[in-house]
Design a protein around this motif. Structure first.
Motif, PDB file in Angstrom:
ATOM      1  N   CYS A  68       0.672  -1.114  -0.224  1.00 51.50           N
ATOM      2  CA  CYS A  68      -0.014  -0.230  -0.077  1.00 51.50           C
ATOM      3  C   CYS A  68       0.910   1.327  -0.065  1.00 51.50           C
ATOM      4  O   CYS A  68       2.045   1.230   0.404  1.00 51.50           O
ATOM      5  CB  CYS A  68      -0.870  -0.081   1.024  1.00 51.50           C
ATOM      6  N   GLN A  69       0.342   2.279  -0.817  1.00 50.64           N
ATOM      7  CA  GLN A  69       1.116   3.690  -0.624  1.00 50.64           C
ATOM      8  C   GLN A  69       1.457   3.904   0.744  1.00 50.64           C
ATOM      9  O   GLN A  69       2.272   4.909   0.970  1.00 50.64           O
ATOM     10  CB  GLN A  69       0.431   4.667  -1.327  1.00 50.64           C
ATOM     11  N   ASP A  70       0.439   3.866   1.862  1.00 51.86           N
ATOM     12  CA  ASP A  70       0.611   4.075   3.077  1.00 51.86           C
ATOM     13  C   ASP A  70       1.462   3.092   3.933  1.00 51.86           C
ATOM     14  O   ASP A  70       0.990   2.037   4.161  1.00 51.86           O
ATOM     15  CB  ASP A  70      -0.711   4.486   3.825  1.00 51.86           C
ATOM     16  N   GLY A 148      -1.120   1.577   9.082  1.00 56.60           N
ATOM     17  CA  GLY A 148      -1.511   2.860   8.465  1.00 56.60           C
ATOM     18  C   GLY A 148      -2.315   3.640   9.172  1.00 56.60           C
ATOM     19  O   GLY A 148      -2.897   3.187  10.171  1.00 56.60           O
ATOM     20  N   GLY A 150      -5.255   5.169   7.988  1.00 60.08           N
ATOM     21  CA  GLY A 150      -6.742   4.939   7.855  1.00 60.08           C
ATOM     22  C   GLY A 150      -7.392   4.035   8.956  1.00 60.08           C
ATOM     23  O   GLY A 150      -8.319   4.371   9.407  1.00 60.08           O
ATOM     24  N   SER A 151      -6.766   3.027   9.403  1.00 56.79           N
ATOM     25  CA  SER A 151      -7.499   2.294  10.399  1.00 56.79           C
ATOM     26  C   SER A 151      -7.063   2.681  11.702  1.00 56.79           C
ATOM     27  O   SER A 151      -7.885   2.491  12.690  1.00 56.79           O
ATOM     28  CB  SER A 151      -6.911   0.785  10.154  1.00 56.79           C
ATOM     29  N   PRO A 183     -11.427   2.394   7.513  1.00 50.32           N
ATOM     30  CA  PRO A 183     -10.251   1.514   7.535  1.00 50.32           C
ATOM     31  C   PRO A 183      -9.762   0.568   6.453  1.00 50.32           C
ATOM     32  O   PRO A 183      -9.074  -0.454   6.651  1.00 50.32           O
ATOM     33  CB  PRO A 183     -10.290   0.971   8.785  1.00 50.32           C
ATOM     34  N   CYS A 184     -10.380   0.735   5.156  1.00 48.63           N
ATOM     35  CA  CYS A 184     -10.199  -0.188   4.216  1.00 48.63           C
ATOM     36  C   CYS A 184     -10.543  -1.638   4.639  1.00 48.63           C
ATOM     37  O   CYS A 184      -9.607  -2.444   4.706  1.00 48.63           O
ATOM     38  CB  CYS A 184      -8.764  -0.282   3.918  1.00 48.63           C
ATOM     39  N   CYS A 265      -6.766  -2.644   8.675  1.00 47.82           N
ATOM     40  CA  CYS A 265      -6.937  -2.613   7.531  1.00 47.82           C
ATOM     41  C   CYS A 265      -6.718  -4.154   6.993  1.00 47.82           C
ATOM     42  O   CYS A 265      -5.923  -4.871   7.518  1.00 47.82           O
ATOM     43  CB  CYS A 265      -6.493  -1.700   6.702  1.00 47.82           C
ATOM     44  N   TRP A 266      -7.231  -4.531   5.856  1.00 49.25           N
ATOM     45  CA  TRP A 266      -6.971  -5.771   5.157  1.00 49.25           C
ATOM     46  C   TRP A 266      -5.428  -5.868   4.910  1.00 49.25           C
ATOM     47  O   TRP A 266      -4.859  -7.151   4.954  1.00 49.25           O
ATOM     48  CB  TRP A 266      -7.362  -5.826   3.827  1.00 49.25           C
ATOM     49  N   ALA A 267      -4.675  -4.754   4.821  1.00 48.83           N
ATOM     50  CA  ALA A 267      -3.297  -4.935   4.736  1.00 48.83           C
ATOM     51  C   ALA A 267      -2.436  -5.039   6.049  1.00 48.83           C
ATOM     52  O   ALA A 267      -1.882  -4.124   6.535  1.00 48.83           O
ATOM     53  CB  ALA A 267      -2.554  -3.476   3.954  1.00 48.83           C
ATOM     54  N   ARG A 269       0.025  -6.158   7.491  1.00 47.50           N
ATOM     55  CA  ARG A 269       1.385  -6.290   7.411  1.00 47.50           C
ATOM     56  C   ARG A 269       2.080  -6.818   8.948  1.00 47.50           C
ATOM     57  O   ARG A 269       1.921  -5.892   9.672  1.00 47.50           O
ATOM     58  CB  ARG A 269       1.971  -5.419   6.763  1.00 47.50           C
TER      59      ARG A 269
HETATM   60  S1  SF4 Z   1      -5.895   1.840   5.712  1.00 44.73           S
HETATM   61 FE1  SF4 Z   1      -4.409   0.246   5.159  1.00 44.73          FE
HETATM   62  S2  SF4 Z   1      -5.049  -0.357   2.998  1.00 44.73           S
HETATM   63 FE2  SF4 Z   1      -6.272   1.585   3.547  1.00 44.73          FE
HETATM   64  S3  SF4 Z   1      -4.684   3.054   2.815  1.00 44.73           S
HETATM   65 FE3  SF4 Z   1      -4.274   2.850   5.200  1.00 44.73          FE
HETATM   66  S4  SF4 Z   1      -2.431   1.138   5.059  1.00 44.73           S
HETATM   67 FE4  SF4 Z   1      -3.601   1.266   2.977  1.00 44.73          FE
END
Ligand code: SF4
Length: 282
Positions: A68-70, A148, A150-151, A183-184, A265-267, A269
């Motif tokens: 992901c870019q973030d 990230g 977002g989450s 949060p994707c 999020c789904w990412a 990591r």
């Molecule tokens: S919440 Fe997760 S998947 Fe969505 S932009 Fe942020 S790091 Fe990427």
């Protein structure tokens, strides 16, 4: 490479390798859960979204590019065996590794001063976050969890009254509802129950390190409740809003009931490396 002690350079190199792995390859259990979600999803839009996510994961791995870019802020969990003798500050070596990885991968410079918003790359006051645990033996285990915004921004903490045990489930669900698609999703929901204000938050974060499929009956019940909300992948509606709910507990003050919900999020990591005297185990 073999040496009679763990060196500063060993840690720097391991942190760089670790970050390359964490940022470009999703752990197998998370990919498997997303693949399973793709099979189970009945909403055509959500199904297509999960397919795109899986394609994104495949391409990132093939091209050694960030998932992901973030690329997140970096949270390290470091277990140090009590027989380890280190003649350097491991925090400096981890920060050095982060700075090198920021150049090599590359990572987005996500760390800023909280007020001036001036960038400091990915290392700054209190960043990366490094949490230490003392363990038995002579190994160092370093785990990284890139997180990230977002989450993280939709995560919440409540200091409930001790009489509000029944409200724990409601608070978790409300946090997921309020988060919506931000949060994707599909998300992993880490929950910390008990401890103190800060301990509950740390428990919730640690909960994200667990294998996605490792859930008890209560966690599966809450997961079913979340998935009945219909938020769906990326908030576009569907059967699957979350892949997992993980709850960690600690004893707390008799007059307190802290509950923290850390959304991931789904990412999701994460990656680990182990270092030991004489060899390096990945
Ligand atoms: S919440 Fe997760 S998947 Fe969505 S932009 Fe942020 S790091 Fe990427």
């Amino acid at each position: 490479m073999s040496s009679d002690k763990i060196t500063y350079e060993d840690v720097v190199r391991s942190v760089v390798d670790l970050l390359v792995r964490a940022e470009t390859r999703l752990p197998d259990d998370v990919t498997a859960a997303l693949t399973d979600a793709h099979q189970r999803e009945t909403n055509p839009t959500a199904k297509e979204q999960i397919k795109t996510i899986l394609e994104n994961i495949r391409l990132a791995s093939e091209r050694n590019a960030p998932i992901c870019q973030d690329t997140g802020i970096l949270i390290f969990f470091v277990e140090i065996g009590r027989k380890c003798v280190l003649d350097f500050d491991i925090r400096d070596a981890i920060c050095d590794g982060v700075e090198k990885a920021t150049e090599i991968i590359p990572l987005r410079p996500n760390a800023v001063h909280p007020i001036t918003r001036e960038s400091s790359g990915n290392v700054g006051v209190g960043l990366p976050d490094i949490i230490f645990d003392l363990t038995e033996g002579d190994r160092i285990k370093i785990t990284v969890l890139p997180k990230g915004a977002g989450s993280e921004n939709v995560s919440r903490l409540a200091m409930l009254n001790p009489s509000q045990v029944a409200d724990i489930r409601r608070f978790i669900l409300k946090t997921v509802v309020d988060a919506g698609g931000k949060p994707c999703p599909p998300v992993i929901v880490g929950v910390g129950v008990g401890g103190s204000f800060d301990k509950a938050a740390l428990l919730a974060k640690r909960a994200l390190l667990r294998d996605v499929l490792d859930m008890d009956a209560f966690e599966r019940e809450i997961l079913a409740d979340i998935n009945s909300l219909g938020i769906g992948t990326m908030g576009l509606g569907g059967d699957i809003t979350a892949l997992a709910v993980h709850i960690e507990y600690a004893h707390c003050h008799t007059a307190s009931l802290p509950v923290a919900v850390n959304i991931q999020c789904w990412a999701n990591r994460r990656a680990s490396v182990e270092l030991t005297v004489g060899d390096r185990v990945v």
